[in-house]
Design a protein around this motif. Structure first.
Motif, PDB file in Angstrom:
ATOM      1  N   ASP A   1       0.905  -1.101   0.006  1.00  0.00           N
ATOM      2  CA  ASP A   1       0.239  -0.184  -0.215  1.00  0.00           C
ATOM      3  C   ASP A   1       0.242   1.165   0.051  1.00  0.00           C
ATOM      4  O   ASP A   1       0.377   2.306   0.072  1.00  0.00           O
TER       5      ASP A   1
ATOM      6  N   ARG B   1       2.892   4.458  -1.041  1.00  0.00           N
ATOM      7  CA  ARG B   1       2.482   5.523  -1.772  1.00  0.00           C
ATOM      8  C   ARG B   1       3.465   6.296  -1.725  1.00  0.00           C
ATOM      9  O   ARG B   1       4.182   6.558  -0.974  1.00  0.00           O
ATOM     10  N   ASP B   2       3.915   7.575  -3.088  1.00  0.00           N
ATOM     11  CA  ASP B   2       3.997   8.438  -2.977  1.00  0.00           C
ATOM     12  C   ASP B   2       3.993   9.639  -2.447  1.00  0.00           C
ATOM     13  O   ASP B   2       3.022  10.009  -1.551  1.00  0.00           O
TER      14      ASP B   2
ATOM     15  N   GLY C   1       0.857  10.956  -3.069  1.00  0.00           N
ATOM     16  CA  GLY C   1      -0.374   9.831  -2.880  1.00  0.00           C
ATOM     17  C   GLY C   1      -0.527   9.026  -3.378  1.00  0.00           C
ATOM     18  O   GLY C   1      -1.916   8.248  -3.291  1.00  0.00           O
ATOM     19  N   GLN C   2      -0.476   8.621  -4.832  1.00  0.00           N
ATOM     20  CA  GLN C   2      -0.520   7.697  -5.730  1.00  0.00           C
ATOM     21  C   GLN C   2       0.324   5.982  -5.259  1.00  0.00           C
ATOM     22  O   GLN C   2       1.527   6.294  -4.995  1.00  0.00           O
ATOM     23  N   LEU C   3      -0.143   5.159  -5.628  1.00  0.00           N
ATOM     24  CA  LEU C   3       0.697   4.414  -5.284  1.00  0.00           C
ATOM     25  C   LEU C   3       1.669   3.507  -6.113  1.00  0.00           C
ATOM     26  O   LEU C   3       1.608   4.008  -7.339  1.00  0.00           O
ATOM     27  N   LEU C   4       2.589   3.120  -5.298  1.00  0.00           N
ATOM     28  CA  LEU C   4       3.403   3.029  -6.237  1.00  0.00           C
ATOM     29  C   LEU C   4       3.506   1.425  -6.516  1.00  0.00           C
ATOM     30  O   LEU C   4       2.696   0.735  -6.101  1.00  0.00           O
TER      31      LEU C   4
END
Length: 70
Positions: A60, A62-63, A66-69
């Motif tokens: 889970d 995130r960068d 807030g986007q999933l890595l």
């Protein structure tokens, strides 16, 4: 008779593979935390629902936006 042979073979393979599965579960727990297994309802043959279970492989994380890595 065939059912007995299939069940005996499955049991023997489970005993052989159990140490490998235990190490894999420990690695998933160490790297990703819990839960170790991912479960999901899916449709199977004839649209009959079944519960899929597999070792978890996604995080889970995130960068900064807030986007999933990957």
């Amino acid at each position: 008779m065939r059912s007995i042979i299939e069940r005996a073979t499955a049991a023997a393979l489970l005993v052989v593979c159990a140490p490998i599965l235990a190490v894999l579960a420990a690695l998933v727990r160490w790297r990703l935390g819990g839960p170790v297994l991912f479960a999901q309802e899916r449709l199977g043959q004839g649209e009959m629902p079944f519960r899929l279970r597999k070792f978890r492989t996604m995080t889970d994380a995130r960068d900064a936006r807030g986007q999933l890595l990957p």
